[in-house]
Design a protein around this motif. Sequence first.
Motif, mmCIF file in Angstrom:
data_model
loop_
_atom_site.group_PDB
_atom_site.id
_atom_site.type_symbol
_atom_site.label_atom_id
_atom_site.label_comp_id
_atom_site.label_asym_id
_atom_site.label_seq_id
_atom_site.Cartn_x
_atom_site.Cartn_y
_atom_site.Cartn_z
ATOM 1 N N THR A 49 0.844 -1.197 0.000
ATOM 2 C CA THR A 49 0.000 0.000 0.000
ATOM 3 C C THR A 49 0.883 1.253 0.000
ATOM 4 O O THR A 49 2.038 1.208 0.456
ATOM 5 C CB THR A 49 -0.893 0.045 1.248
ATOM 6 O OG1 THR A 49 -0.047 0.170 2.409
ATOM 7 C CG2 THR A 49 -1.747 -1.218 1.358
ATOM 8 N N PRO A 50 0.356 2.393 -0.484
ATOM 9 C CA PRO A 50 1.128 3.641 -0.418
ATOM 10 C C PRO A 50 1.578 3.957 1.012
ATOM 11 O O PRO A 50 2.720 4.376 1.220
ATOM 12 C CB PRO A 50 0.137 4.683 -0.955
ATOM 13 C CG PRO A 50 -0.736 3.908 -1.889
ATOM 14 C CD PRO A 50 -0.901 2.562 -1.250
ATOM 15 N N GLU A 51 0.707 3.720 1.994
ATOM 16 C CA GLU A 51 1.086 4.027 3.374
ATOM 17 C C GLU A 51 2.239 3.122 3.838
ATOM 18 O O GLU A 51 3.196 3.587 4.470
ATOM 19 C CB GLU A 51 -0.141 3.874 4.295
ATOM 20 C CG GLU A 51 0.092 4.275 5.737
ATOM 21 C CD GLU A 51 0.785 5.642 5.883
ATOM 22 O OE1 GLU A 51 0.500 6.554 5.077
ATOM 23 O OE2 GLU A 51 1.632 5.773 6.792
ATOM 24 N N GLY A 52 2.156 1.835 3.479
ATOM 25 C CA GLY A 52 3.237 0.909 3.842
ATOM 26 C C GLY A 52 4.553 1.326 3.210
ATOM 27 O O GLY A 52 5.622 1.267 3.838
ATOM 28 N N GLN A 53 4.498 1.754 1.954
ATOM 29 C CA GLN A 53 5.723 2.202 1.266
ATOM 30 C C GLN A 53 6.230 3.518 1.833
ATOM 31 O O GLN A 53 7.440 3.739 1.912
ATOM 32 C CB GLN A 53 5.469 2.302 -0.241
ATOM 33 C CG GLN A 53 5.420 0.940 -0.920
ATOM 34 C CD GLN A 53 6.708 0.139 -0.680
ATOM 35 O OE1 GLN A 53 7.811 0.586 -0.977
ATOM 36 N NE2 GLN A 53 6.569 -1.049 -0.125
ATOM 37 N N ARG A 54 5.300 4.409 2.241
ATOM 38 C CA ARG A 54 5.741 5.671 2.879
ATOM 39 C C ARG A 54 6.545 5.367 4.138
ATOM 40 O O ARG A 54 7.606 5.940 4.372
ATOM 41 C CB ARG A 54 4.522 6.548 3.233
ATOM 42 C CG ARG A 54 4.323 7.683 2.244
ATOM 43 C CD ARG A 54 3.289 8.687 2.728
ATOM 44 N NE ARG A 54 1.954 8.120 2.843
ATOM 45 C CZ ARG A 54 1.125 7.945 1.818
ATOM 46 N NH1 ARG A 54 1.470 8.321 0.611
ATOM 47 N NH2 ARG A 54 -0.064 7.416 2.001
ATOM 48 N N GLU A 55 6.038 4.429 4.948
ATOM 49 C CA GLU A 55 6.747 4.063 6.189
ATOM 50 C C GLU A 55 8.115 3.460 5.877
ATOM 51 O O GLU A 55 9.121 3.776 6.496
ATOM 52 C CB GLU A 55 5.937 3.024 6.975
ATOM 53 C CG GLU A 55 4.930 3.639 7.906
ATOM 54 C CD GLU A 55 4.070 2.580 8.568
ATOM 55 O OE1 GLU A 55 4.588 1.493 8.876
ATOM 56 O OE2 GLU A 55 2.870 2.859 8.748
ATOM 57 N N ARG A 56 8.147 2.575 4.882
ATOM 58 C CA ARG A 56 9.412 1.924 4.514
ATOM 59 C C ARG A 56 10.420 2.962 4.017
ATOM 60 O O ARG A 56 11.587 2.967 4.415
ATOM 61 C CB ARG A 56 9.146 0.878 3.427
ATOM 62 C CG ARG A 56 10.290 -0.089 3.165
ATOM 63 C CD ARG A 56 9.983 -0.973 1.972
ATOM 64 N NE ARG A 56 9.949 -0.210 0.742
ATOM 65 C CZ ARG A 56 11.008 0.138 0.010
ATOM 66 N NH1 ARG A 56 12.218 -0.246 0.385
ATOM 67 N NH2 ARG A 56 10.887 0.842 -1.093
ATOM 68 N N LEU A 57 9.943 3.880 3.158
ATOM 69 C CA LEU A 57 10.840 4.908 2.608
ATOM 70 C C LEU A 57 11.326 5.849 3.705
ATOM 71 O O LEU A 57 12.504 6.255 3.711
ATOM 72 C CB LEU A 57 10.123 5.694 1.506
ATOM 73 C CG LEU A 57 9.962 4.936 0.185
ATOM 74 C CD1 LEU A 57 8.876 5.576 -0.674
ATOM 75 C CD2 LEU A 57 11.279 4.885 -0.583
ATOM 76 N N ALA A 58 10.451 6.188 4.637
ATOM 77 C CA ALA A 58 10.866 7.086 5.731
ATOM 78 C C ALA A 58 12.003 6.437 6.519
ATOM 79 O O ALA A 58 12.996 7.105 6.883
ATOM 80 C CB ALA A 58 9.677 7.403 6.628
ATOM 81 N N GLY A 59 11.888 5.130 6.771
ATOM 82 C CA GLY A 59 12.957 4.410 7.479
ATOM 83 C C GLY A 59 14.250 4.398 6.687
ATOM 84 O O GLY A 59 15.339 4.654 7.210
ATOM 85 N N LEU A 60 14.114 4.129 5.375
ATOM 86 C CA LEU A 60 15.303 4.086 4.512
ATOM 87 C C LEU A 60 15.987 5.453 4.445
ATOM 88 O O LEU A 60 17.221 5.550 4.444
ATOM 89 C CB LEU A 60 14.911 3.688 3.094
ATOM 90 C CG LEU A 60 14.903 2.220 2.741
ATOM 91 C CD1 LEU A 60 14.414 2.036 1.314
ATOM 92 C CD2 LEU A 60 16.301 1.617 2.906
ATOM 93 N N LEU A 61 15.164 6.520 4.366
ATOM 94 C CA LEU A 61 15.750 7.860 4.257
ATOM 95 C C LEU A 61 16.395 8.291 5.569
ATOM 96 O O LEU A 61 17.403 9.013 5.561
ATOM 97 C CB LEU A 61 14.691 8.861 3.782
ATOM 98 C CG LEU A 61 14.233 8.584 2.338
ATOM 99 C CD1 LEU A 61 13.021 9.427 1.977
ATOM 100 C CD2 LEU A 61 15.366 8.812 1.337
#
Length: 190
Positions: A49-61
């Motif tokens: 989901t977009p929300e799941g990817q937002r969380e993943r990207l925030a962690g990666l960044l």
Amino acid sequence: MIDDVHPLDAETGLRPASVADAACLAASLTRSRAYMKPWEPVRPDSFYTPEGQRERLAGLLADRAAGRSMPWVLCDAGDRAVGAFTLNAIAFGAFRSAVLGYWVDVDLAGRGLATAAVRRICELARDELRLHRIEAGTVLDNTASQRVLAKCGFEEFGMAPSFLHIDGAWRDHRLFQRILHDGPVTGAEG
Ligand SMILES: CC(C)(COP(=O)(O)OP(=O)(O)OC[C@H]1O[C@@H](n2cnc3c(N)ncnc32)[C@H](O)[C@@H]1OP(=O)(O)O)[C@@H](O)C(=O)NCCC(=O)NCCS
């Protein structure tokens, strides 16, 4: 340089990931879910989901800001994210090494894009991050990924039994590395 868009062919490029890529990555991962299943960990539905990817990207960044990770996306002619390439576990000191992971959208597979992206990442890791080495591991029968690594100058250096939990089971992995340079240790990180 590392923040530039790096063209891979006439339509696609490699550029740093941002949180704004979440919706496109969720759509691409959803399209590619069955294709990627044999080679990926089992993910919860929220990952797609977009929300799941937002969380993943925030962690990666956050990891990028701390110098531990460098996440790129493959982008198409409309600048939509259709794949991902990440240097993880970046270490400096006497190791100067990182672990590479990647995937390409099912609709773009087989066009040489992973090979072009990994080649560019090796150059950026050597010239911009001043790393000495990149490592990647594949399950034993991931021939496409092994082919990408071979074309990019990676050499096999071992087999790790029961290494990662992929597609529902602990899988043996073939381990590959590319030595980027054997020069002096340089860079602010020491
Ligand atoms: C692995 C992956 C990133 C490759 O992306 P790609 O853009 O298709 O790769 P390229 O087109 O640059 O190169 C693929 C090579 O594998 C070969 N290949 C593809 N499928 C193959 C198969 N089933 N058996 C043998 N070779 C295969 C292609 O012919 C090509 O080699 P060639 O140039 O010598 O012909 C993509 O398949 C993917 O996302 N897979 C799912 C996720 C994954 O496995 N990630 C890596 C985890 S280690």
